[in-house]
Design an enzyme around this catalytic site. Structure first.
Site, PDB file in Angstrom:
ATOM      1  N   HIS A 221       0.872  -1.194   0.000  1.00  0.00           N
ATOM      2  CA  HIS A 221       0.000   0.000   0.000  1.00  0.00           C
ATOM      3  C   HIS A 221       0.905   1.238   0.000  1.00  0.00           C
ATOM      4  CE1 HIS A 221      -3.441   2.441   0.676  1.00  0.00           C
ATOM      5  NE2 HIS A 221      -3.672   2.236   1.956  1.00  0.00           N
ATOM      6  N   MET A 256       7.665  -2.718  -7.028  1.00  0.00           N
ATOM      7  CA  MET A 256       6.934  -1.700  -6.273  1.00  0.00           C
ATOM      8  C   MET A 256       6.645  -0.457  -7.118  1.00  0.00           C
ATOM      9  SD  MET A 256       6.301  -2.944  -3.476  1.00  0.00           S
ATOM     10  CE  MET A 256       6.658  -4.565  -2.853  1.00  0.00           C
ATOM     11  N   HIS A 260      -2.313  -2.204  -9.556  1.00  0.00           N
ATOM     12  CA  HIS A 260      -3.334  -1.586  -8.702  1.00  0.00           C
ATOM     13  C   HIS A 260      -4.552  -2.490  -8.700  1.00  0.00           C
ATOM     14  CE1 HIS A 260      -6.025   1.409  -6.963  1.00  0.00           C
ATOM     15  NE2 HIS A 260      -4.937   2.062  -6.609  1.00  0.00           N
ATOM     16  N   ASP A 311       2.409   5.800  -6.512  1.00  0.00           N
ATOM     17  CA  ASP A 311       3.636   5.729  -5.699  1.00  0.00           C
ATOM     18  C   ASP A 311       4.899   5.721  -6.546  1.00  0.00           C
ATOM     19  OD1 ASP A 311       1.819   3.647  -3.482  1.00  0.00           O
ATOM     20  OD2 ASP A 311       2.448   5.707  -3.143  1.00  0.00           O
TER      21      ASP A 311
HETATM   22  C1  SDX Z   1      -1.608   2.189  -3.255  1.00  0.00           C
HETATM   23  O1  SDX Z   1      -6.281   0.612  -3.266  1.00  0.00           O
HETATM   24  C2  SDX Z   1      -5.854   1.839  -3.432  1.00  0.00           C
HETATM   25  O2  SDX Z   1      -6.536   2.721  -3.878  1.00  0.00           O
HETATM   26  C3  SDX Z   1      -4.402   2.064  -2.970  1.00  0.00           C
HETATM   27  C4  SDX Z   1      -3.810   3.417  -3.368  1.00  0.00           C
HETATM   28  C5  SDX Z   1      -4.485   4.559  -2.619  1.00  0.00           C
HETATM   29  O3  SDX Z   1      -4.455   5.675  -3.137  1.00  0.00           O
HETATM   30  O4  SDX Z   1      -4.939   4.324  -1.475  1.00  0.00           O
HETATM   31  O5  SDX Z   1      -3.952   3.598  -4.750  1.00  0.00           O
HETATM   32  C6  SDX Z   1      -2.323   3.478  -3.009  1.00  0.00           C
HETATM   33  O6  SDX Z   1      -1.515   1.397  -2.354  1.00  0.00           O
HETATM   34  C7  SDX Z   1      -1.098   1.886  -4.629  1.00  0.00           C
HETATM   35  C8  SDX Z   1      -0.456   0.461  -4.718  1.00  0.00           C
HETATM   36  C9  SDX Z   1       0.965   0.531  -4.154  1.00  0.00           C
HETATM   37  N1  SDX Z   1       1.503  -0.853  -4.054  1.00  0.00           N
HETATM   38  C10 SDX Z   1       2.519  -1.258  -4.875  1.00  0.00           C
HETATM   39  O7  SDX Z   1       3.020  -0.572  -5.762  1.00  0.00           O
HETATM   40  C11 SDX Z   1       3.011  -2.660  -4.570  1.00  0.00           C
HETATM   41  C12 SDX Z   1       3.199  -3.462  -5.866  1.00  0.00           C
HETATM   42  N2  SDX Z   1       1.863  -3.778  -6.401  1.00  0.00           N
HETATM   43  C13 SDX Z   1       1.335  -5.097  -6.197  1.00  0.00           C
HETATM   44  O8  SDX Z   1       1.634  -5.613  -4.949  1.00  0.00           O
HETATM   45  C14 SDX Z   1      -0.124  -5.196  -6.629  1.00  0.00           C
HETATM   46  O9  SDX Z   1      -0.239  -4.603  -7.844  1.00  0.00           O
HETATM   47  C15 SDX Z   1      -1.208  -4.647  -5.721  1.00  0.00           C
HETATM   48  C16 SDX Z   1      -1.131  -5.228  -4.354  1.00  0.00           C
HETATM   49  C17 SDX Z   1      -1.133  -3.163  -5.648  1.00  0.00           C
HETATM   50  C18 SDX Z   1      -2.565  -5.010  -6.324  1.00  0.00           C
HETATM   51  O10 SDX Z   1      -2.544  -6.341  -6.477  1.00  0.00           O
HETATM   52  P1  SDX Z   1      -3.880  -7.242  -6.636  1.00  0.00           P
HETATM   53  O11 SDX Z   1      -4.998  -6.434  -7.178  1.00  0.00           O
HETATM   54  O12 SDX Z   1      -4.105  -7.961  -5.356  1.00  0.00           O
HETATM   55  O13 SDX Z   1      -3.454  -8.219  -7.787  1.00  0.00           O
HETATM   56  P2  SDX Z   1      -2.420  -9.394  -7.621  1.00  0.00           P
HETATM   57  O14 SDX Z   1      -1.362  -9.052  -6.603  1.00  0.00           O
HETATM   58  O15 SDX Z   1      -3.193 -10.639  -7.429  1.00  0.00           O
HETATM   59  O16 SDX Z   1      -1.701  -9.367  -9.055  1.00  0.00           O
HETATM   60  C19 SDX Z   1      -2.349  -9.935 -10.189  1.00  0.00           C
HETATM   61  C20 SDX Z   1      -1.214 -10.458 -11.076  1.00  0.00           C
HETATM   62  C21 SDX Z   1      -0.275 -11.406 -10.317  1.00  0.00           C
HETATM   63  O17 SDX Z   1       0.287 -12.258 -11.282  1.00  0.00           O
HETATM   64  P3  SDX Z   1      -0.169 -13.818 -11.283  1.00  0.00           P
HETATM   65  O18 SDX Z   1       0.116 -14.365  -9.886  1.00  0.00           O
HETATM   66  O19 SDX Z   1      -1.664 -13.782 -11.625  1.00  0.00           O
HETATM   67  O20 SDX Z   1       0.699 -14.441 -12.370  1.00  0.00           O
HETATM   68  O21 SDX Z   1      -0.384  -9.351 -11.493  1.00  0.00           O
HETATM   69  C22 SDX Z   1       0.914  -9.531 -10.943  1.00  0.00           C
HETATM   70  C23 SDX Z   1       0.802 -10.525  -9.798  1.00  0.00           C
HETATM   71  O22 SDX Z   1       2.033 -11.219  -9.630  1.00  0.00           O
HETATM   72  N3  SDX Z   1       1.343  -8.238 -10.399  1.00  0.00           N
HETATM   73  C24 SDX Z   1       2.617  -7.845 -10.359  1.00  0.00           C
HETATM   74  C25 SDX Z   1       2.574  -6.565  -9.771  1.00  0.00           C
HETATM   75  N4  SDX Z   1       1.301  -6.250  -9.482  1.00  0.00           N
HETATM   76  C26 SDX Z   1       0.552  -7.306  -9.866  1.00  0.00           C
HETATM   77  N5  SDX Z   1       3.771  -8.436 -10.759  1.00  0.00           N
HETATM   78  C27 SDX Z   1       4.907  -7.713 -10.561  1.00  0.00           C
HETATM   79  N6  SDX Z   1       4.953  -6.487  -9.993  1.00  0.00           N
HETATM   80  C28 SDX Z   1       3.807  -5.882  -9.595  1.00  0.00           C
HETATM   81  N7  SDX Z   1       3.859  -4.684  -9.038  1.00  0.00           N
END
Ligand code: SDX
Length: 374
Positions: A221, A256, A260, A311
């Site tokens: 997050h 990171m 989203h 971010d």
């Molecule tokens: C914020 O919700 C909000 O509104 C949050 C926010 C706000 O203003 O409050 O917008 C602020 O928190 C933004 C997000 C910051 N976090 C990051 O940058 C961390 C990296 N991102 C990931 O951890 C991920 O994208 C999430 C947690 C943000 C969202 O993930 P989801 O929706 O739970 O989806 P997922 O993790 O299940 O990913 C789906 C697929 C996966 O691949 P498979 O297992 O299906 O093969 O996409 C891949 C993931 O591995 N994936 C990524 C990735 N994000 C998703 N692979 C590599 N790097 C990434 N960043």
């Protein structure tokens, strides 16, 4: 019959809100109906803070009064200041923010009053004092004298002044103000939902915001903006970026600043923040991070079709502004206090205890065997 479990509440609508919405028709995040990028262009952060908390943009008179209250509340109590001076110097600033809000809760005379009037007054105290508490810790851990807040300065100017002893160029202040506007609110993200869940038991606003800060610290997050900077520091130079990101993806790393839960083809806040990242890089005459930014983004989109979130550009922008990396997410906090508070007020206005169900997969019924027979 197997229950239909939605892990992470994926795609589940749990309540209504009037605070914000990502409008697909304009692919924009909107606060109370106004597009965030439009607010960035025409307003300063205090106007948007007022909008999020009160539902309407302020008139000149209302803004003046809002600023007067915020600036009057900037002072910290002796207890809070002394406590900050005694925090372990190695404390993470997110833990400092969380603890400072907790101490404010111990002292606030209206803690027991959950009326919207009392909560709004408490919000202004938390909103005004949290940046001051963070800046005090910023100075203390560097062995520098604390700089008292200046009531002649805006919210953004004052944060720079308390951290660095001076207000930077207006382009830098504007970019910081824009980042606060973009960070202010984003519907039922995990920290906001945490705040609403705590509020749903009719607990107090200090507790709800303390919980929200703890949630925002997580690297999935808000903590991502700090991790983005750690990544860029590991990459070091633009010429290393292509190999670095390809290796990371080959090792199935989570990168990171990308991806989203809601936006699947790009976070609507990124183009605006990217533009101000560029402006800051120009003022600071340092294009290195922009080059790394573009190379990593290109590979993420080409190889994984995963786009940057807010971010990603804020990390290097705060670095260029001179902030320590572990202060990036606390900056997210001082902005998101507005969004969290609007949702806390909204939860109180139409509350229902938040209590989901779980699908039990544990052991079947069995009798207890007394200790001397086990
Ligand atoms: C914020 O919700 C909000 O509104 C949050 C926010 C706000 O203003 O409050 O917008 C602020 O928190 C933004 C997000 C910051 N976090 C990051 O940058 C961390 C990296 N991102 C990931 O951890 C991920 O994208 C999430 C947690 C943000 C969202 O993930 P989801 O929706 O739970 O989806 P997922 O993790 O299940 O990913 C789906 C697929 C996966 O691949 P498979 O297992 O299906 O093969 O996409 C891949 C993931 O591995 N994936 C990524 C990735 N994000 C998703 N692979 C590599 N790097 C990434 N960043």
């Amino acid at each position: 019959m197997a229950e239909d479990i939605k892990k992470g509440l994926l795609g589940i609508v749990v309540d209504e809100t009037e605070v914000s919405k990502v409008m697909p028709e304009i692919n924009s995040l909107t606060y109370r109906g106004y597009a965030a990028q439009d607010l960035c262009a025409k307003c300063k952060f205090e106007e948007v803070a007022y909008l999020i908390l009160n539902g309407e943009l302020p008139s000149e008179k209302q803004l003046k009064n809002f600023e007067k209250v915020e600036r009057k509340e900037r002072n910290l109590s002796k207890t809070l200041l002394e406590s900050i001076k005694n925090f372990p110097k190695k404390s993470h600033p997110m833990d400092v923010a969380r603890t400072a809000v907790s101490i404010m809760g111990l002292e606030d005379k209206e803690t027991k009053d959950n009326s919207s009037e009392a909560n709004l007054r408490k919000v202004m105290r938390i909103f005004a004092k949290t940046p001051v508490a963070l800046a005090a810790f910023y100075r203390i851990r560097k062995g520098k004298k604390i700089i008292k807040p200046k009531s002649s300065l805006s919210f953004s100017e004052n944060f720079f002044y308390m951290c660095f002893g001076k207000v930077p160029e207006k382009e830098i202040v504007k970019a910081f103000d824009v980042s606060l506007i973009l960070y202010a609110e984003h519907s039922f993200n995990v920290s906001t939902f945490t705040a609403r869940t705590i509020t749903s038991s009719l607990s107090d606003i200090h507790g709800a915001i303390t919980g929200a800060i703890a949630s925002l610290k997580g690297p999935l997050h808000g903590g991502a903006n700090e991790e983005v900077m750690h990544m860029m520091n590991k990459i070091k130079k633009p010429e290393n970026a292509l190999n670095w990101i390809n290796n990371a993806l080959d090792q199935k790393a989570v990168v990171m600043g990308f991806g989203h839960r809601v936006y699947k083809s790009g976070d609507s806040r990124v183009p605006t923040m990217r533009e101000y990242f560029s402006k800051v890089a120009k003022v600071k005459k340092d294009k290195k991070f922009e080059k790394i930014y573009d190379i990593v983004e290109k590979v993420m989109i080409e190889r994984k079709n995963i786009h940057p979130n807010v971010d990603y550009p804020t990390g290097p922008t705060y670095h260029l502004m001179g902030f320590d990396t572990d202060f990036f997410t606390p900056i997210f906090v001082i902005s998101r206090i507005t969004g969290w508070s609007a949702h806390i007020l909204e939860q109180h206005a139409a509350n229902k205890l938040i209590r989901p169900l779980a699908s039990y997969k544990g052991s079947g019924y069995r009798k207890v065997v007394p200790l001397n027979q086990r």
